[in-house]
Scaffold this active site. Structure first.
Site: not given
Length: 221
Positions: A127, A123-124
Site C-alpha cells: 500500500h 501487505h501494508e
C-alpha cells in the site's frame, strides 16, 4: 522486643530488596496475582508492545519480502524509517493498517507469530509503495480496490496455509478467490463505499490489470 519482620526480610540488603521487588513484579505480570484489572491490562499491553517492536526490528533487518519492499520504496523516493512503522492497539478485526500520510500500524496483540507479521507488514508496504508511485486516491473505490488486490496477492495473505487456518479450502484458483474475497471486504469498509455490491463492482472492474501487476516483485511472492 523481637522484630515482627521475618528473618529473611530483616536481613535483606538494599540490593536484595530491589531484586526481590523486580521478581515480585515479574511474577505478578506473568500470573496477574496482586494486580488490579487495570494493572493487568497494562502489563499485557506492555508485553504485546515489546514483542511487536522486537519482531518489527527483525522483519526490517532479515525478512526477504520486507527488506525487498523497503529497498524499492527507497529507490522510489519514499524511504521508510522504523518510526514510520508503529506498534499500537487496534480493534480485534485487523492485524495492521496503512495511513496515507506515510504511517503503518502493526496491531500489537493481534499478530500471532513472526510469519503473520511478515505477511501483514509486506501487505501494508505494498500500500505504501502504491501511494508513493501512483498517488492513490483512497476514496476512489477503483483505486482502493486495485491496491487491495495487489497487497493481498503480493503480501502473503493468501498463501495456502493461511487460508486453511481461516477455514477456507479451494481445490482450484484458491489464491485468486482469497485475493478477491479479501479485497472486497476491505473496499466494503471504505467510507465512500455504499454497500458490498459497489465493493464487488470496483474489484471486478480493475481485477485483470491489478492482479497481473506484481510491481516491484517479478512475480507473486
Amino acid at each position: 522486643m523481637a522484630s515482627s519482620a521475618s528473618p529473611a526480610q530483616g536481613s535483606q540488603t538494599p540490593s536484595e530488596k530491589g531484586l526481590y521487588e523486580r521478581w515480585r513484579r515479574t511474577f505478578s505480570s506473568m500470573t496477574g496475582a496482586g494486580l488490579t484489572p487495570e494493572e493487568q491490562e497494562a502489563e499485557v499491553e506492555g508485553r504485546n508492545h515489546r514483542t511487536c517492536e522486537q519482531w518489527k526490528a527483525q522483519m526490517m533487518e532479515y525478512s526477504p519480502a520486507v527488506t525487498f519492499m523497503l529497498k524499492h520504496l527507497e529507490l522510489s523516493g519514499c524511504p521508510v524509517k522504523p518510526s514510520n512503522i508503529e506498534c499500537g492497539r487496534c480493534d480485534w478485526t485487523r492485524s495492521g493498517g496503512f495511513m496515507p500520510e506515510g504511517k503503518i500500524v502493526l496491531c500489537q496483540g493481534r499478530i500471532f507469530n513472526k510469519s503473520h507479521m511478515e505477511h501483514t507488514l509486506t501487505h501494508e508496504l505494498v500500500h505504501m509503495y502504491d501511494q508513493c508511485k501512483f498517488k492513490v486516491d483512497w476514496l476512489n473505490l477503483r483505486h482502493h480496490a486495485c491496491s487491495e488486490i495487489r497487497a493481498n496477492s503480493l503480501g502473503g495473505d493468501c498463501k495456502w496455509a493461511r487460508e486453511i487456518q481461516r477455514g477456507f479450502l479451494s481445490i482450484s484458483k484458491q489464491h485468486q478467490e482469497c485475493v478477491r474475497r479479501r479485497a472486497v471486504l476491505s473496499v466494503k469498509g471504505n467510507p465512500a463505499c455504499p454497500d458490498e455490491a459497489a465493493a464487488e463492482r470496483a474489484v471486478n472492474e480493475v481485477w485483470e490489470s491489478c492482479f497481473s501487476d506484481t510491481r516491484p516483485f517479478d512475480e507473486i511472492y
